[in-house]
Enzyme design. Structure first.
Site, PDB file in Angstrom:
ATOM      1  N   SER A  92      62.043 -95.823 -86.314  1.00  0.00           N
ATOM      2  CA  SER A  92      62.310 -97.136 -86.894  1.00  0.00           C
ATOM      3  C   SER A  92      61.093 -98.024 -86.746  1.00  0.00           C
ATOM      4  CB  SER A  92      63.522 -97.790 -86.222  1.00  0.00           C
ATOM      5  OG  SER A  92      63.294 -97.979 -84.844  1.00  0.00           O
ATOM      6  N   GLY A  93      61.016 -99.035 -87.619  1.00  0.00           N
ATOM      7  CA  GLY A  93      59.950-100.025 -87.568  1.00  0.00           C
ATOM      8  C   GLY A  93      60.547-101.405 -87.683  1.00  0.00           C
ATOM      9  N   SER A  96      62.068-101.152 -91.283  1.00  0.00           N
ATOM     10  CA  SER A  96      62.473 -99.864 -91.844  1.00  0.00           C
ATOM     11  C   SER A  96      63.078 -98.964 -90.784  1.00  0.00           C
ATOM     12  CB  SER A  96      61.263 -99.160 -92.476  1.00  0.00           C
ATOM     13  OG  SER A  96      60.301 -98.840 -91.502  1.00  0.00           O
ATOM     14  N   ARG A  97      63.885 -98.043 -91.253  1.00  0.00           N
ATOM     15  CA  ARG A  97      64.441 -96.994 -90.413  1.00  0.00           C
ATOM     16  C   ARG A  97      64.279 -95.673 -91.150  1.00  0.00           C
ATOM     17  NH1 ARG A  97      70.131 -99.643 -88.155  1.00  0.00           N
ATOM     18  NH2 ARG A  97      69.168-101.396 -87.035  1.00  0.00           N
ATOM     19  N   ILE A  98      64.021 -94.613 -90.385  1.00  0.00           N
ATOM     20  CA  ILE A  98      63.777 -93.313 -90.989  1.00  0.00           C
ATOM     21  C   ILE A  98      64.839 -92.339 -90.506  1.00  0.00           C
ATOM     22  CG2 ILE A  98      62.105 -91.459 -91.354  1.00  0.00           C
ATOM     23  CD1 ILE A  98      59.899 -93.440 -90.748  1.00  0.00           C
ATOM     24  N   LYS A 111      63.141 -92.878 -95.668  1.00  0.00           N
ATOM     25  CA  LYS A 111      62.687 -94.161 -95.139  1.00  0.00           C
ATOM     26  C   LYS A 111      63.452 -95.276 -95.840  1.00  0.00           C
ATOM     27  CE  LYS A 111      58.497 -97.018 -94.653  1.00  0.00           C
ATOM     28  NZ  LYS A 111      57.037 -97.071 -94.906  1.00  0.00           N
ATOM     29  N   ASP A 210      45.131 -97.567 -92.370  1.00  0.00           N
ATOM     30  CA  ASP A 210      45.871 -97.513 -91.106  1.00  0.00           C
ATOM     31  C   ASP A 210      45.938 -96.089 -90.579  1.00  0.00           C
ATOM     32  OD1 ASP A 210      47.242 -98.605 -88.963  1.00  0.00           O
ATOM     33  OD2 ASP A 210      49.200 -98.564 -89.956  1.00  0.00           O
TER      34      ASP A 210
END
Length: 361
Positions: A92-93, A96-98, A111, A210
């Site tokens: 997760s971010g 977002s979640r994966i 995603k 990145d």
């Protein structure tokens, strides 16, 4: 001599089909009965999206979905949500979640990007990053770049479907290793995978911005693939871009200072990643990200390269992370150099054998 694969056995696991994501259609229905057909469970997936929005008919959904995949994606790449099954979340971010999933009988990573209300002003940025990532991914085909499968948009929930990489991130892989324990063979294999992927991206005019060990994934065969194109850009657009993008520990000094930059920022980041392969350590360990950025941009500091490191590899690292972008090599040169080095150093021993027993700080 202990192999770099101590305690690690590569296993091929049969992909277990995850249960479809289900939500009750009303308060009186708490779950989908086992005997219900597949169509009912897929309707539940639609409820997940529908419950987040209002005022969108099916025609509007189709128009927005196809419009979101602008910049080169084709209509056939729009996900058929009736073929998507969602399993467990594994990452997760911030937005977002994966999840693991099954799409058209294939194991995938899903995603899910949640776009917030525009009150905080972040929605346009997230929306732009989603569109950019899909537009770039949909045109890329290379064994060392994550494979894009499909995408779908129904505000405020967007999703991108890619191949599933079972062995996780390169950072996770290195964290399980003793410092300096990776063999010469594995370092060169990983370095070539990454540099070939980046060589392809730069040939396509794409600057990643990145590149780091957390954005490099491994599959069952330990092939490394470049992922996460949310802040990537075309080389022609990046020339006029100022400000920093990416992650401080891997960020080039010109980007930290907010100067204009080119695709050579990716070469700098590759130098840091190559150092990670060599040491299995986190760059600038003991510093906060901001302290690391200050050390790089204002003091010209870099992670310490062990004296016992092969001169060819240590010289390449220094060339990649030199402060002057014009003096950094391109990935054509890097790939050629690593391939030449691989031909003469194919032994499966640690690159710095006398430091193999060092303890992780």
């Amino acid at each position: 001599m202990v192999s770099c694969f101590w305690g690690f056995r590569q296993k091929r696991k049969t992909v277990e089909r995850p249960r479809p994501l289900t939500l009750p259609l009303d308060r009186s229905t708490s779950s989908i009965a086992p005997g219900q057909d597949r169509l009912d469970s897929l309707k539940s997936w639609s409820v997940l999206l529908d419950c987040q929005i209002s005022g969108h008919g099916s025609g509007e959904v189709k128009e927005e979905t196809e419009g979101a995949i602008a910049g080169g994606a084709q209509p056939e790449w729009v996900a058929d949500m009736s073929e998507l099954f969602i399993g467990n979340r594994f990452a997760s971010g911030s937005n977002s979640r994966i999840y693991r999933g099954i799409y058209k009988q294939r194991a995938v990573a899903v995603k899910m990007v949640r776009v917030p209300d525009n009150e905080d002003g972040s929605r346009p940025l997230i929306d732009s990053q989603f569109n950019s990532e899909v537009a770039l991914l949909s045109r890329l085909r290379h064994p060392n770049v994550i494979e894009f499968i499909a995408a779908y948009r129904k505000p405020p929930v967007y999703c991108i479907i890619t191949e599933y990489m079972s062995q996780g991130t390169l950072r996770m892989y290195l964290h399980k290793k003793e410092p300096y324990s990776l063999s010469n063979k594995m370092i060169l294999k990983f370095a070539l995978d990454i540099s070939r992927g980046m060589q392809y991206l730069h040939a396509q005019g794409i600057v990643h911005r990145d590149l780091k060990s957390n954005n490099l994934l491994l599959n069952d065969e330990l092939t490394v693939k470049v992922v996460d194109f949310g802040i990537s850009c075309l080389d022609t657009q990046c020339h006029a871009t100022k400000g920093f993008m990416g992650t401080y520990r891997w960020m080039a000094p010109e980007m930290i200072r907010g100067k204009t930059y080119t695709k050579k920022v990716d070469v700098y980041s590759f130098g840091i990643v190559l150092w990670e392969l060599l040491t299995a350590l986190v760059p600038f360990q003991g510093m906060t990200p901001v302290q690391a950025a200050f050390a790089v941009s204002e003091k010209n500091e870099r992670p310490h390269i062990p004296d016992a490191c092969s001169p060819e590899i240590s010289n390449l690292i220094r060339q990649c992370w030199t402060a002057d972008p014009a003096k950094r090599p391109d990935f054509d040169f890097i790939v050629a150099l690593l391939e030449q080095y691989e031909e003469h150093h194919s032994n499966d021993v640690p690159l710095i054998p006398q430091l193999q027993s060092s303890k992780r700080l």
